[in-house]
Design an enzyme around this catalytic site. Structure first.
Site, short mmCIF file in Angstrom:
data_model
loop_
_atom_site.label_atom_id
_atom_site.label_comp_id
_atom_site.label_asym_id
_atom_site.label_seq_id
_atom_site.Cartn_x
_atom_site.Cartn_y
_atom_site.Cartn_z
N SER A 1 0.83 -1.39 0.00
CA SER A 1 0.04 -0.11 -0.04
C SER A 1 1.02 1.32 -0.10
O SER A 1 0.39 2.29 -0.12
CB SER A 1 -0.77 0.14 1.21
OG SER A 1 -0.24 0.14 2.40
N LYS B 1 0.59 4.98 7.08
CA LYS B 1 -0.29 5.97 6.04
C LYS B 1 0.22 7.34 5.99
O LYS B 1 0.76 7.68 7.05
CB LYS B 1 -1.78 5.87 6.36
CG LYS B 1 -2.40 4.45 6.24
CD LYS B 1 -2.41 3.97 4.89
CE LYS B 1 -2.99 2.56 4.94
NZ LYS B 1 -2.96 1.80 3.80
#
Length: 204
Positions: free
Chosen positions: A123, A160
């Site tokens: 990701s 993230k």
């Protein structure tokens, strides 16, 4: 110099607070304070953990007085835990499932508490973070807009890029295949920033 003064000496050399050391050892800061003041002594399992963390022999804590004033050379490397999972019961973060320790250059650390995470998945490939890379994380509960952070969502740690706007947090991946995670104010109780990404240690 009793064992508590030795603990304090090592802690100060690492620029750690009593709370920092207590979190690593899984005890209360008052316990570290009691050790350092000589009011109490740590159990041997905690002495072993400190010896491993500070990279000194266990015997250092129990040497004869005549050896006590010897200065321990500043370590060029520091051992950091590779953390598998993190819990956050009662607002207190605790490391669980420590998968081992890795030595990193002391020059990478500039005060505060650090730990390592292993990157999982793809990701964050746009930020050149690949599956299996080790991530150096500085523990802190907030980051600036656009910085990459380790975020605890329920019991899962994710990495993230963090954006904040009007009370809402957006957790953005660096891979267009993944949709951003939008965290509204009413959902904040399940989300917690636990650290800032400082360095990616490539996995060869």
């Amino acid at each position: 110099m009793h064992i508590g003064k030795r603990i304090k000496k090592l802690r100060k050399e690492k620029k750690m607070t009593q709370e920092d050391l207590a979190k690593i050892l899984g005890v209360k800061p008052t316990a570290v304070s009691a050790w350092e003041s000589g009011r109490n002594k740590p159990l041997m399992d905690k002495v072993g953990l400190m010896a491993q963390y500070f990279d000194v022999p266990i015997s250092y804590f129990f040497e004869e007085d005549k050896l006590e004033e010897k200065t321990i050379p500043i370590k060029r490397f520091a051992k950091l835990p590779i953390v598998g999972t993190i819990s956050c019961g009662n607002g207190v973060i605790a490391y669980e499932d420590i998968q081992g320790y890795e030595e990193v250059p002391g020059s990478w650390l500039n005060g505060g508490e650090y730990f390592l995470l292993e990157a999982k998945g793809d990701s964050m490939i746009g930020a050149r973070i690949m599956d299996g890379d080790l991530l150096l994380i500085r523990r802190q509960n907030d980051v600036e807009n656009g910085e990459i952070a380790a975020v605890l969502i329920d019991d899962e740690i994710v990495l993230k890029r963090v954006y904040k706007t009007d009370g809402t947090i957006i957790l953005q991946s660096e891979n267009p295949s993944y949709k951003p995670i939008v965290v509204r104010p009413e959902d904040m109780k399940n989300i917690r920033i636990i650290g800032k990404l400082k360095k990616v240690i490539l996995n060869f």
